[in-house]
Motif scaffolding. Structure first.
Motif, short mmCIF file in Angstrom:
data_model
loop_
_atom_site.label_atom_id
_atom_site.label_comp_id
_atom_site.label_asym_id
_atom_site.label_seq_id
_atom_site.Cartn_x
_atom_site.Cartn_y
_atom_site.Cartn_z
N GLN A 1 0.84 -1.19 0.00
CA GLN A 1 0.00 0.00 0.00
C GLN A 1 0.88 1.25 0.00
OE1 GLN A 1 -2.70 0.20 3.30
NE2 GLN A 1 -3.61 2.13 2.65
N VAL A 2 0.57 2.16 -0.90
CA VAL A 2 1.35 3.37 -1.01
C VAL A 2 0.96 4.34 0.10
CG1 VAL A 2 1.93 5.33 -2.48
CG2 VAL A 2 1.49 3.08 -3.50
N GLN A 3 1.96 4.89 0.76
CA GLN A 3 1.71 5.90 1.79
C GLN A 3 2.63 7.09 1.57
OE1 GLN A 3 2.03 3.82 5.63
NE2 GLN A 3 -0.20 3.98 5.79
N LEU A 4 2.07 8.28 1.72
CA LEU A 4 2.83 9.52 1.64
C LEU A 4 2.55 10.30 2.91
CD1 LEU A 4 1.87 8.73 -1.42
CD2 LEU A 4 2.77 10.97 -1.97
N VAL A 5 3.60 10.67 3.61
CA VAL A 5 3.47 11.41 4.86
C VAL A 5 4.20 12.73 4.72
CG1 VAL A 5 3.87 11.41 7.33
CG2 VAL A 5 3.27 9.26 6.17
N GLU A 6 3.44 13.79 4.81
CA GLU A 6 4.01 15.13 4.65
C GLU A 6 4.34 15.75 5.99
OE1 GLU A 6 0.90 16.07 1.03
OE2 GLU A 6 1.70 17.69 2.23
N SER A 7 5.29 16.65 5.96
CA SER A 7 5.64 17.40 7.16
C SER A 7 6.26 18.73 6.74
CB SER A 7 6.60 16.61 8.04
OG SER A 7 7.79 16.32 7.33
N GLY A 8 6.29 19.67 7.67
CA GLY A 8 7.03 20.90 7.45
C GLY A 8 6.22 22.15 7.22
N GLY A 9 4.91 22.04 7.14
CA GLY A 9 4.12 23.25 6.95
C GLY A 9 4.10 24.10 8.20
N GLY A 10 3.51 25.28 8.09
CA GLY A 10 3.42 26.14 9.25
C GLY A 10 3.02 27.55 8.91
N LEU A 11 3.11 28.40 9.92
CA LEU A 11 2.76 29.82 9.80
C LEU A 11 4.05 30.62 9.84
CD1 LEU A 11 0.69 32.17 9.90
CD2 LEU A 11 0.74 31.94 12.39
N VAL A 12 4.30 31.39 8.79
CA VAL A 12 5.53 32.18 8.71
C VAL A 12 5.19 33.57 8.20
CG1 VAL A 12 7.01 30.18 8.31
CG2 VAL A 12 6.03 31.40 6.36
N GLN A 13 6.18 34.44 8.27
CA GLN A 13 6.03 35.79 7.75
C GLN A 13 6.60 35.87 6.33
OE1 GLN A 13 7.95 38.29 10.71
NE2 GLN A 13 5.96 38.69 11.69
#
Length: 118
Positions: A1-13
């Motif tokens: 089963q294919v899985q993609l796990v994202e990370s690194g987003g957020g609130l910036v200026q």
């Protein structure tokens, strides 16, 4: 089963940098084309950047020179380095992957929110 796990987003200026990561499992990563898309509220999903299994890259004109897509085949992970962020970069960013030998439409990550304030 294919899985993609994202990370690194957020609130910036505005002017700040972020790096998104997408860890992939269940595929032969080395033969995959990879891409980052984004979707802002009320707008269509758009391609931000893509990289082929041969490391050729493509970028949306709006991010060219500011964003860099890269891949680490040893880690089955690819990245989107985003520099000089602008408020108009605010969106949900989604990673996408498809094996070059797969005739299907590919697989998507769950999305990560990037919000850039002015």
């Amino acid at each position: 089963q294919v899985q993609l796990v994202e990370s690194g987003g957020g609130l910036v200026q505005a002017g700040d940098s972020l790096r998104l990561a997408c860890a992939v499992s269940g595929l032969n990563f080395g033969t995959c084309g990879l891409a980052w898309y984004r979707q802002a509220p009320g707008k269509e999903r758009e391609l931000v950047a893509g990289i082929t299994s041969g490391d050729s890259t493509v970028y949306a004109s709006s991010v060219k020179g500011r964003f860099t897509i890269s891949r680490d085949n040893a880690k089955s992970t690819f990245y989107l380095q985003m520099n000089s962020l602008k408020p108009e970069d605010t969106a949900v960013y989604l990673c996408w992957v498809r094996d070059d030998y797969d005739a299907g439409s590919g697989s998507w990550g769950q999305g990560t929110q990037v919000t850039v304030t002015s």
